[in-house]
Design an enzyme around this catalytic site. Structure first.
Site, PDB file in Angstrom:
ATOM      1  N   ILE A   1      43.244 -61.877  16.883  1.00  0.00           N
ATOM      2  CA  ILE A   1      44.329 -61.207  16.149  1.00  0.00           C
ATOM      3  C   ILE A   1      44.050 -61.355  14.652  1.00  0.00           C
ATOM      4  CG2 ILE A   1      46.810 -61.184  15.672  1.00  0.00           C
ATOM      5  CD1 ILE A   1      47.238 -62.135  18.533  1.00  0.00           C
ATOM      6  N   LEU A   2      44.028 -60.233  13.954  1.00  0.00           N
ATOM      7  CA  LEU A   2      43.714 -60.256  12.525  1.00  0.00           C
ATOM      8  C   LEU A   2      44.920 -60.756  11.729  1.00  0.00           C
ATOM      9  CD1 LEU A   2      41.989 -56.748  12.377  1.00  0.00           C
ATOM     10  CD2 LEU A   2      40.853 -58.977  12.541  1.00  0.00           C
TER      11      LEU A   2
ATOM     12  N   ASP B   1      49.277 -55.878  19.621  1.00  0.00           N
ATOM     13  CA  ASP B   1      49.511 -54.567  20.224  1.00  0.00           C
ATOM     14  C   ASP B   1      50.840 -53.937  19.818  1.00  0.00           C
ATOM     15  OD1 ASP B   1      47.075 -54.939  21.575  1.00  0.00           O
ATOM     16  OD2 ASP B   1      48.075 -55.990  23.216  1.00  0.00           O
TER      17      ASP B   1
ATOM     18  N   MET C   1      38.748 -59.623  20.763  1.00  0.00           N
ATOM     19  CA  MET C   1      39.712 -60.596  21.284  1.00  0.00           C
ATOM     20  C   MET C   1      40.208 -61.594  20.237  1.00  0.00           C
ATOM     21  SD  MET C   1      39.853 -59.495  24.306  1.00  0.00           S
ATOM     22  CE  MET C   1      40.435 -60.675  25.497  1.00  0.00           C
TER      23      MET C   1
ATOM     24  N   SER D   1      32.005 -50.401  25.873  1.00  0.00           N
ATOM     25  CA  SER D   1      31.945 -49.000  26.310  1.00  0.00           C
ATOM     26  C   SER D   1      32.666 -48.088  25.312  1.00  0.00           C
ATOM     27  CB  SER D   1      32.503 -48.820  27.720  1.00  0.00           C
ATOM     28  OG  SER D   1      33.886 -49.047  27.742  1.00  0.00           O
ATOM     29  N   ASN D   2      33.717 -48.604  24.669  1.00  0.00           N
ATOM     30  CA  ASN D   2      34.380 -47.799  23.624  1.00  0.00           C
ATOM     31  C   ASN D   2      33.489 -47.670  22.393  1.00  0.00           C
ATOM     32  OD1 ASN D   2      37.253 -46.831  24.226  1.00  0.00           O
ATOM     33  ND2 ASN D   2      37.255 -48.908  25.067  1.00  0.00           N
TER      34      ASN D   2
ATOM     35  N   HIS E   1      44.310 -49.829  23.409  1.00  0.00           N
ATOM     36  CA  HIS E   1      44.867 -50.773  24.387  1.00  0.00           C
ATOM     37  C   HIS E   1      45.039 -50.056  25.731  1.00  0.00           C
ATOM     38  CE1 HIS E   1      47.022 -54.314  25.691  1.00  0.00           C
ATOM     39  NE2 HIS E   1      47.911 -53.504  26.249  1.00  0.00           N
TER      40      HIS E   1
ATOM     41  N   GLU F   1      40.202 -43.618  27.804  1.00  0.00           N
ATOM     42  CA  GLU F   1      40.070 -44.319  26.510  1.00  0.00           C
ATOM     43  C   GLU F   1      38.950 -43.692  25.679  1.00  0.00           C
ATOM     44  OE1 GLU F   1      39.922 -48.644  26.469  1.00  0.00           O
ATOM     45  OE2 GLU F   1      41.089 -48.739  28.299  1.00  0.00           O
TER      46      GLU F   1
HETATM   47  C1  GRF Z   1      39.346 -51.654  26.741  1.00  0.00           C
HETATM   48  O1  GRF Z   1      40.060 -51.493  27.932  1.00  0.00           O
HETATM   49  C2  GRF Z   1      40.269 -51.634  25.555  1.00  0.00           C
HETATM   50  O2  GRF Z   1      41.372 -50.798  25.730  1.00  0.00           O
HETATM   51  C3  GRF Z   1      40.720 -53.074  25.475  1.00  0.00           C
HETATM   52  O3  GRF Z   1      39.582 -53.828  25.813  1.00  0.00           O
HETATM   53  C4  GRF Z   1      38.725 -53.042  26.644  1.00  0.00           C
HETATM   54  C5  GRF Z   1      37.380 -53.017  25.985  1.00  0.00           C
HETATM   55  O4  GRF Z   1      36.410 -52.384  26.794  1.00  0.00           O
HETATM   56  N1  GRF Z   1      41.284 -53.390  24.182  1.00  0.00           N
HETATM   57  P1  GRF Z   1      34.976 -52.052  26.221  1.00  0.00           P
HETATM   58  O5  GRF Z   1      34.406 -53.362  25.682  1.00  0.00           O
HETATM   59  O6  GRF Z   1      35.136 -51.025  25.132  1.00  0.00           O
HETATM   60  O7  GRF Z   1      34.199 -51.538  27.389  1.00  0.00           O
END
Ligand code: GRF
Length: 191
Positions: A96-97, A149, A94, A20-21, A113, A178
């Site tokens: 860590i780089l 984070d 998901m 969604s982001n 985050h 977000e």
């Molecule tokens: C979001 O809550 C972001 O803050 C976190 O993972 C989630 C990802 O959501 N790091 P989406 O895949 O962007 O919907």
């Protein structure tokens, strides 16, 4: 950080899930005010729902299996160089780089985050916020370093926790913020 006037910053978005982001960043990138152009989407999850947004918008997208981190990162670095990427937005990615990747990426790397960092790093933030009886939570956009984070904070937005909240409701309200915060943070760091 300065961007050359009129030139859009070549951007990659890394995802693992719903995206969604990613969707909101794509929408932002199409606006006149936007300073980015999304040219690459990377995922470590073949089934990431967010891939549909890359496909729909004809953005180069690649699945990297991440079985061996060093090899996977090398493959990604190659793509970044080919496409002259200058900004990497982690959006629910998901993994860590590594320090090596961060150094060699030649990019600014940022992450979103779903908490008011430095509180509630890692996973299950909304559950922890609720079980600790917090009155406020929120979201944070920060620079990425090799610790989870933990990089310098760019922007945060507070969200009130309501009496009848549950994980689902809270997550939904935080996500709405977000989607607004990530573009704002991008405008902030390059203006
Ligand atoms: C979001 O809550 C972001 O803050 C976190 O993972 C989630 C990802 O959501 N790091 P989406 O895949 O962007 O919907």
């Amino acid at each position: 950080m300065k961007n050359s006037p009129g030139k859009k910053i070549k951007t990659a978005v890394f995802i693992s899930g719903k995206g969604s982001n990613l969707k909101s960043l794509i929408n932002f990138s199409k606006k006149k005010i936007s300073n980015i152009e999304i040219v690459l989407v990377i995922t470590n999850n073949k089934k990431a729902k967010g891939l549909q947004f890359a496909i729909k918008n004809k953005i180069n997208n690649f699945y990297i299996n991440y079985k061996i981190k060093k090899i996977s990162e090398k493959k990604i670095l190659k793509k970044l160089a080919e496409l002259k990427i200058k900004l990497i937005c982690l959006a629910g990615f998901m993994e860590i780089l590594s320090q090596n990747f961060i150094k060699k990426s030649n990019s600014t790397i940022i992450n979103i985050h779903p908490s008011l960092l430095p509180k509630y790093k890692g996973l299950n933030t909304h559950a922890k916020v609720l079980s600790n009886g917090e009155k406020y939570t929120g979201c944070t956009v920060h620079f990425v370093n090799s610790k989870l984070d933990s990089g310098k904070i760019i922007l945060q937005k507070k969200v009130k926790v309501l009496n009848d909240d549950n994980i689902y409701k809270l997550k939904k309200r935080v996500l709405i913020e977000e989607h607004k915060l990530y573009p704002k943070a991008i405008l902030k760091i390059f203006n």
